[in-house]
Write a protein that holds these residues in place. Sequence first.
Motif, short mmCIF file in Angstrom:
data_model
loop_
_atom_site.label_atom_id
_atom_site.label_comp_id
_atom_site.label_asym_id
_atom_site.label_seq_id
_atom_site.Cartn_x
_atom_site.Cartn_y
_atom_site.Cartn_z
N SER A 1 0.84 -1.12 -0.39
CA SER A 1 -0.06 0.17 -0.13
C SER A 1 1.12 1.16 0.04
CB SER A 1 -0.89 -0.07 1.00
OG SER A 1 -1.71 -1.30 0.68
N GLN A 2 1.87 1.42 0.49
CA GLN A 2 2.95 2.26 0.78
C GLN A 2 3.54 2.61 -0.45
OE1 GLN A 2 2.99 4.37 3.55
NE2 GLN A 2 4.53 5.33 3.11
N GLU A 3 3.65 1.73 -0.97
CA GLU A 3 4.39 1.64 -1.75
C GLU A 3 3.65 2.89 -3.20
OE1 GLU A 3 6.79 -1.56 -3.97
OE2 GLU A 3 7.18 -2.34 -2.19
N ILE A 4 2.47 1.43 -4.03
CA ILE A 4 1.16 2.30 -4.39
C ILE A 4 0.69 3.74 -3.96
CG2 ILE A 4 -1.13 2.22 -5.18
CD1 ILE A 4 -0.96 -0.80 -4.30
N ALA A 5 0.59 4.14 -2.76
CA ALA A 5 0.68 6.19 -2.14
C ALA A 5 2.13 6.51 -3.40
CB ALA A 5 0.52 5.87 -1.40
N ARG A 6 3.55 5.36 -2.86
CA ARG A 6 4.50 6.72 -3.40
C ARG A 6 4.33 6.86 -4.61
NH1 ARG A 6 7.83 2.89 -1.29
NH2 ARG A 6 7.69 3.48 0.89
N TYR A 7 3.88 5.02 -5.26
CA TYR A 7 4.01 5.64 -6.78
C TYR A 7 3.16 6.77 -7.42
CZ TYR A 7 2.86 5.04 -11.93
OH TYR A 7 2.36 4.60 -13.11
N MET A 8 1.87 6.97 -7.20
CA MET A 8 0.89 7.70 -7.29
C MET A 8 1.14 9.60 -6.13
SD MET A 8 -2.43 5.37 -6.68
CE MET A 8 -3.68 6.79 -7.52
N GLY A 9 2.38 9.62 -6.21
CA GLY A 9 2.32 11.26 -5.38
C GLY A 9 1.43 11.16 -3.57
N LEU A 10 1.38 10.11 -3.51
CA LEU A 10 0.01 10.67 -2.99
C LEU A 10 0.40 9.95 -1.06
CD1 LEU A 10 -3.71 9.78 -4.45
CD2 LEU A 10 -2.49 11.40 -4.78
N GLU A 11 -0.52 10.51 0.09
CA GLU A 11 -0.23 9.67 1.33
C GLU A 11 -0.68 8.85 1.22
OE1 GLU A 11 2.27 10.16 2.93
OE2 GLU A 11 3.43 11.66 1.64
N LEU A 12 -0.78 7.92 2.35
CA LEU A 12 -1.97 6.81 2.56
C LEU A 12 -3.21 7.78 4.05
CD1 LEU A 12 -0.17 3.57 3.24
CD2 LEU A 12 -2.63 3.87 1.03
N GLY A 13 -4.35 7.34 3.68
CA GLY A 13 -5.62 8.18 4.17
C GLY A 13 -5.21 7.54 5.51
N LYS A 14 -5.21 8.49 7.19
CA LYS A 14 -5.23 7.79 8.50
C LYS A 14 -6.79 7.12 8.66
CE LYS A 14 -2.78 11.81 9.50
NZ LYS A 14 -2.34 13.59 10.83
N ILE A 15 -6.39 5.62 8.65
CA ILE A 15 -7.21 4.69 9.44
C ILE A 15 -6.45 4.20 10.55
CG2 ILE A 15 -6.24 3.04 7.96
CD1 ILE A 15 -9.28 2.14 7.71
N SER A 16 -7.41 4.35 11.75
CA SER A 16 -7.47 3.11 12.85
C SER A 16 -7.94 1.83 12.85
CB SER A 16 -7.20 3.96 14.42
OG SER A 16 -7.31 3.56 15.03
N ILE A 17 -6.88 0.42 13.35
CA ILE A 17 -7.47 -0.63 13.18
C ILE A 17 -7.22 -1.46 14.40
CG2 ILE A 17 -7.21 -3.00 11.84
CD1 ILE A 17 -7.27 -1.35 9.03
N LYS A 18 -7.84 -1.73 15.21
CA LYS A 18 -7.43 -2.52 16.39
C LYS A 18 -8.52 -3.87 16.36
CE LYS A 18 -7.49 1.65 18.21
NZ LYS A 18 -7.77 2.71 19.54
N ARG A 19 -7.50 -5.08 17.14
CA ARG A 19 -8.18 -5.93 17.31
C ARG A 19 -8.69 -5.83 19.22
NH1 ARG A 19 -7.43 -6.06 13.27
NH2 ARG A 19 -7.32 -8.06 11.38
N PHE A 20 -9.70 -6.40 19.08
CA PHE A 20 -10.50 -6.31 20.75
C PHE A 20 -9.80 -8.14 21.02
CE2 PHE A 20 -13.74 -3.53 19.42
CZ PHE A 20 -13.46 -2.59 20.39
N ALA A 21 -9.97 -7.83 22.47
CA ALA A 21 -9.20 -9.09 23.33
C ALA A 21 -9.88 -9.88 22.39
CB ALA A 21 -9.36 -8.93 24.90
N ASP A 22 -11.17 -10.43 21.84
CA ASP A 22 -11.93 -11.38 21.79
C ASP A 22 -11.45 -11.74 19.79
OD1 ASP A 22 -13.64 -9.31 21.25
OD2 ASP A 22 -15.73 -9.77 21.45
N GLY A 23 -10.85 -10.59 19.90
CA GLY A 23 -10.76 -11.31 17.87
C GLY A 23 -11.39 -10.58 17.30
#
Length: 435
Positions: free
Chosen positions: A137-159
């Motif tokens: 994803s970082q390489e794709i964004a770099r080729y396009m001259g863009l920054e990856l959007g800010k997103i938070s992805i978490k896992r709870f204790a139960d999965g």
Amino acid sequence: MLQTPSLFSCRQIRRTQTLTATLVPPHMASSLLQPSSSSTLPFASFSSSSFFAGTSDALTLRTVGFVDHSRVRIFAPSSVKCDMSESSNFVNGKPIIPVLNERTLPKFMESARAEKTVNRNSNRLKLFSGTANPALSQEIARYMGLELGKISIKRFADGEIYVQLQESVRGCNVYLIQPTCPPANENLMELKIMIDACRRASAKNITAVIPYFGYARADRKTQGRESIAAKLVANLITKAGADRVLASDLHSGQSMGYFDIPVDHVHCQPVILDYLASKTISSSDLVVVSPDVGGVARARAFAKKLSDAPLAIVDKRRHGHNVAEVMNLIGDVKGKVAVMVDDMIDTAGTIAKGAALLHEEGAREVYACCTHAVFSPPAIERLSSGLFQEVIITNTIPVAEKNYFPQLTILTVANLLGETIWRIHDDSSVSSIFQ
């Protein structure tokens, strides 16, 4: 020398030509190929790092900026020759990853790209990455001259998975980059929750960029009372709220028809072809091999791009899932360099037994080429057993450092996917870049 088609004759490879590449130091290899353990994206940008510049004579140290890139390859300067006794793309046991230095597509596609002007207006375009393959994803964004959007992805204790977009996407065209590679169910569920979060945040269009589409092999019924999981997964992605899917090298073309939304299917062959064109293989010594009857069309198309090389077919009979038995060989490989082509390598049973048969039939060298490196055990043991001169894959699936072996070469598809995203955003033709 191996002759490329006349359309791409501007790129001539000579045996005496010096090959220069800018290399990432070995200790950074794993960070480019493995998913980050952090659950919040994007990643911090790099200002400058110490890299290695390789030539055919020596390795010298220099400092360069981490800028827009072109093809990523794992190979040492001496590995352009096919007759080398062993792979030299490792330094101190670590793979070498050259850095891309320009926004270029594979040579097999540059002419077609030059004829088509695409408006690269990033207004209202947002890229977000899941946790499955953040390096790609970082390489794709770099080729396009863009920054990856800010997103938070978490896992709870139960999965359970938690996703929150940390910037507005209202009225935007959103592209979510997430292969459904192992663990397939985990990454698939994460993708669907990301789609749902974008839909509820009023995104105008949501495109699921799926470099590797899991469950693609379950695309038909071979026995009674079986499910067609590829269709089910397509329905799940559609119902989650995706407006379009961008996939690469699906196991079978019919999988596109399982989606009730538009599907852009990208072929990664030009990336591998461009690398093979740099090899000093005589076209008269080359033969393209399909590891099974089902891959004949893919191998034939591949052979046409390699100076219309001859074709051979390995006939196999499968007695169970992930179990294959080679029966015989159709075609002549005696004294030739055999290039085996497939869409993926899972346990490597099919391709390893096929390579053993090719050696028995007198093949001088055997190369394995595939787009998706699933590498389920015992794939690494089979691929590193000495049957293959080189195993060439792409980075649609991240490769763990523990799965590196000397014959491994990894090419990037970031520029190919980035160019396709630009064309989708600009409502331009995607198929024209492959013509």
